[in-house]
Design an enzyme around this catalytic site. Structure first.
Site, PDB file in Angstrom:
ATOM      1  N   HIS A  52       1.034  -1.024  -0.159  1.00  0.00           N
ATOM      2  CA  HIS A  52      -0.022  -0.074  -0.069  1.00  0.00           C
ATOM      3  C   HIS A  52       1.040   1.131  -0.027  1.00  0.00           C
ATOM      4  CE1 HIS A  52      -4.020  -2.017   1.915  1.00  0.00           C
ATOM      5  NE2 HIS A  52      -3.413  -2.718   0.903  1.00  0.00           N
ATOM      6  N   GLU A  54       0.827   3.687   1.971  1.00  0.00           N
ATOM      7  CA  GLU A  54       1.413   4.174   3.443  1.00  0.00           C
ATOM      8  C   GLU A  54       2.748   3.313   3.568  1.00  0.00           C
ATOM      9  OE1 GLU A  54      -3.144   4.029   3.684  1.00  0.00           O
ATOM     10  OE2 GLU A  54      -1.669   3.261   2.456  1.00  0.00           O
ATOM     11  N   CYS A  82      -6.279   1.739   5.787  1.00  0.00           N
ATOM     12  CA  CYS A  82      -6.816   0.185   6.290  1.00  0.00           C
ATOM     13  C   CYS A  82      -6.249  -0.208   7.584  1.00  0.00           C
ATOM     14  CB  CYS A  82      -6.636  -0.844   5.232  1.00  0.00           C
ATOM     15  SG  CYS A  82      -4.909  -1.340   5.330  1.00  0.00           S
ATOM     16  N   CYS A  85      -2.543  -1.005   7.445  1.00  0.00           N
ATOM     17  CA  CYS A  85      -1.471   0.225   7.398  1.00  0.00           C
ATOM     18  C   CYS A  85      -1.750   1.032   8.782  1.00  0.00           C
ATOM     19  CB  CYS A  85      -2.055   1.246   6.339  1.00  0.00           C
ATOM     20  SG  CYS A  85      -1.565   0.427   4.714  1.00  0.00           S
TER      21      CYS A  85
END
Length: 175
Positions: A52, A54, A82, A85
């Site tokens: 992701h 992040e 999410c 993360c």
């Protein structure tokens, strides 16, 4: 520099993700008003469900600072993190999270749950949501709308080919 300035940079990275066929999410990490790391979604291209935006930015920041703790840093990301993360952000001791669009399906910074400020965890982040929210949400909505249209077009095209494949008069049809 303002939150809007750094979110604009995150949006540029989201565009880069979209160009690569990824869900358009971008992230930047700032310390002392200087950009130290950035990332964008790369799950598909890297075959990595943890890639992701992040995660990419935090990994880069850790290398840049030579420390897994990102104290005094701010993460700017175009979509609310999410749970995966959010947990990583808590463990990284990030000081502040700024996100654009809320994620009402999987958001873990206040929409569905709030892991980044959970009182039983050993660290809580300061959170600012909704920075350039409309621009961030519009980019994501347009991406998923195009994806649905492409899927629909493929389905229609394959259904138009299917009758010919089942025609006994064609060489490839049933005998």
């Amino acid at each position: 520099m303002t939150d809007q300035h750094w979110m604009q940079r995150a949006l540029q990275l989201a565009a880069k993700a979209e160009e690569a066929g990824e869900v358009p999410v971008g992230a930047v990490i700032v310390k002392d008003n200087m950009l130290i790391a950035e990332g964008y979604n790369q799950m598909i291209s890297l075959n990595d469900p943890s890639a992701h935006a992040e995660m990419q930015a935090v990994r880069q920041a850790g290398q840049q600072l030579q420390n897994y703790r990102l104290t005094d840093c701010t993460l700017y990301v175009t979509l609310e993190p999410c749970s995966m993360c959010a947990g990583m952000l808590v463990h990284s001791r990030l000081a502040r999270l700024v996100f654009g669009a809320s994620d009402y399906k999987t958001g873990a910074a206040g929409s569905v749950m709030n892991l980044v400020q959970h009182p039983q965890l050993n660290h809580q982040l300061e959170v600012t949501g909704g920075v350039l929210a409309e621009e961030c949400a519009t980019r994501l909505s347009a991406f998923f709308q195009r994806r649905r249209q492409q899927k629909k077009a493929l389905k229609q095209a394959s259904s138009q080919l299917a009758p010919e494949q089942n025609d006994p008069a064609t060489p490839d049809g049933p005998a």
